[in-house]
Scaffold this motif. Structure first.
Motif, short mmCIF file in Angstrom:
data_model
loop_
_atom_site.label_atom_id
_atom_site.label_comp_id
_atom_site.label_asym_id
_atom_site.label_seq_id
_atom_site.Cartn_x
_atom_site.Cartn_y
_atom_site.Cartn_z
N LEU A 6 -68.01 29.69 70.31
CA LEU A 6 -66.70 29.95 69.72
C LEU A 6 -66.82 30.01 68.20
N ASP A 7 -66.26 31.05 67.62
CA ASP A 7 -66.31 31.25 66.18
C ASP A 7 -65.02 30.72 65.55
N ALA A 8 -65.16 29.83 64.56
CA ALA A 8 -64.00 29.21 63.93
C ALA A 8 -63.09 30.24 63.26
N GLU A 9 -63.67 31.25 62.65
CA GLU A 9 -62.85 32.28 62.01
C GLU A 9 -62.04 33.07 63.04
N TRP A 10 -62.67 33.39 64.17
CA TRP A 10 -61.95 34.07 65.24
C TRP A 10 -60.78 33.21 65.70
N LEU A 11 -61.01 31.90 65.83
CA LEU A 11 -59.96 30.99 66.29
C LEU A 11 -58.83 30.88 65.27
N ARG A 12 -59.17 30.87 63.98
CA ARG A 12 -58.12 30.86 62.95
C ARG A 12 -57.26 32.12 63.04
N ALA A 13 -57.88 33.26 63.27
CA ALA A 13 -57.13 34.51 63.43
C ALA A 13 -56.27 34.44 64.69
N ALA A 48 -56.53 13.64 60.03
CA ALA A 48 -56.40 12.65 61.12
C ALA A 48 -56.94 13.21 62.44
N SER A 49 -56.63 14.47 62.74
CA SER A 49 -57.12 15.04 64.01
C SER A 49 -58.63 15.25 63.97
N ARG A 50 -59.17 15.55 62.81
CA ARG A 50 -60.63 15.69 62.70
C ARG A 50 -61.31 14.33 62.89
N HIS A 51 -60.67 13.28 62.42
CA HIS A 51 -61.20 11.93 62.64
C HIS A 51 -61.19 11.62 64.15
N ALA A 52 -60.10 12.02 64.84
CA ALA A 52 -60.03 11.83 66.29
C ALA A 52 -61.12 12.63 66.99
N THR A 53 -61.44 13.81 66.48
CA THR A 53 -62.52 14.62 67.05
C THR A 53 -63.86 13.91 66.87
N ASP A 54 -64.09 13.37 65.70
CA ASP A 54 -65.33 12.61 65.46
C ASP A 54 -65.43 11.43 66.43
N SER A 55 -64.31 10.76 66.67
CA SER A 55 -64.31 9.64 67.61
C SER A 55 -64.61 10.10 69.02
N THR A 60 -68.37 10.57 73.84
CA THR A 60 -69.02 11.34 74.90
C THR A 60 -69.60 12.62 74.32
N PRO A 61 -70.71 13.09 74.85
CA PRO A 61 -71.20 14.39 74.39
C PRO A 61 -70.22 15.47 74.85
N ILE A 62 -69.64 16.19 73.90
CA ILE A 62 -68.70 17.24 74.27
C ILE A 62 -69.31 18.59 73.94
N PRO A 63 -68.93 19.63 74.67
CA PRO A 63 -69.44 20.97 74.37
C PRO A 63 -69.13 21.36 72.93
N SER A 64 -70.06 22.02 72.29
CA SER A 64 -69.89 22.38 70.87
C SER A 64 -68.65 23.23 70.64
N ASP A 65 -68.28 24.08 71.61
CA ASP A 65 -67.08 24.91 71.44
C ASP A 65 -65.83 24.05 71.31
N LEU A 66 -65.80 22.93 72.00
CA LEU A 66 -64.65 22.04 71.91
C LEU A 66 -64.59 21.38 70.53
N THR A 67 -65.73 21.03 70.00
CA THR A 67 -65.78 20.49 68.64
C THR A 67 -65.28 21.53 67.65
N THR A 68 -65.74 22.76 67.78
CA THR A 68 -65.28 23.85 66.91
C THR A 68 -63.78 24.01 67.02
N TYR A 70 -61.49 21.84 67.93
CA TYR A 70 -60.75 20.73 67.33
C TYR A 70 -60.88 20.66 65.81
N TRP A 71 -61.85 21.33 65.23
CA TRP A 71 -61.92 21.40 63.78
C TRP A 71 -60.95 22.44 63.23
#
Length: 175
Positions: A6-13, A48-55, A60-68, A70-71
């Protein structure tokens, strides 16, 4: 497409496009359906939501797309799009993981529930990048393939918004 990340720029668009479509949809919603719409929003990530993502990542190991995701996005609430769609904030995903654990799907790595629909069906993202939807409103029943990737999942939400907008236009033209 599951091999592409998942591309963050695509998601922003996507967020901008969804916001524009939702603004149009909500403008004529009450006249069409006879009641006020709920809060249909795409909430962008905050500190705050990025802190929740870090937590969540620490939990748990989460798929990288989910991290992207949530950022860029904190949550999505679309109660009035089709029968409703909800992308849960990372803090809720963490709470659910603590309570229920990962979802087990035959032939997949354990999947993490990150969203639901208005009928209580759950959406889970597996390590493969594929999205699975529960066949019932349960963490423990069968899950069927819903999308090949998180991007495909969001494209599906866009289609739902666009289709509902088209129905409003057709409804007004036929009136």
């Amino acid at each position: 497409m599951a091999d592409e990340r998942l591309d963050a720029e695509w998601l922003r668009a996507w967020c901008e496009q969804a916001d524009a479509g939702l603004a149009k949809l909500m403008k004529s919603f009450e006249a069409r359906y006879g009641f006020e719409p709920g809060s249909n929003v795409v909430v962008l990530a905050s500190e705050a939501s990025r802190h929740a993502t870090d937590s969540l990542v620490d939990l748990t190991p989460i798929p990288s797309d989910l991290t992207t995701m949530y950022w860029v996005i904190d949550e999505v609430s679309l109660p009035d799009v089709e029968n409703g769609y909800f992308v849960h904030p990372a803090s809720l995903v963490a709470d659910h993981f603590r309570e229920y654990g990962a979802v087990r799907i035959d032939g997949e790595e354990p999947a993490l529930v990150f969203a639901s629909d208005g009928g209580g069906h759950l959406f889970a993202l597996a390590g493969s990048g594929r999205i699975w939807r529960s066949t019932t409103a349960s963490w423990f029943d069968q899950f069927d393939l819903a999308a090949g990737s998180l991007q495909e999942f969001f494209e599906g939400l866009s289609r739902q918004i666009t289709d509902q907008l088209g129905q409003l236009v057709e409804g007004w033209a036929g009136a």
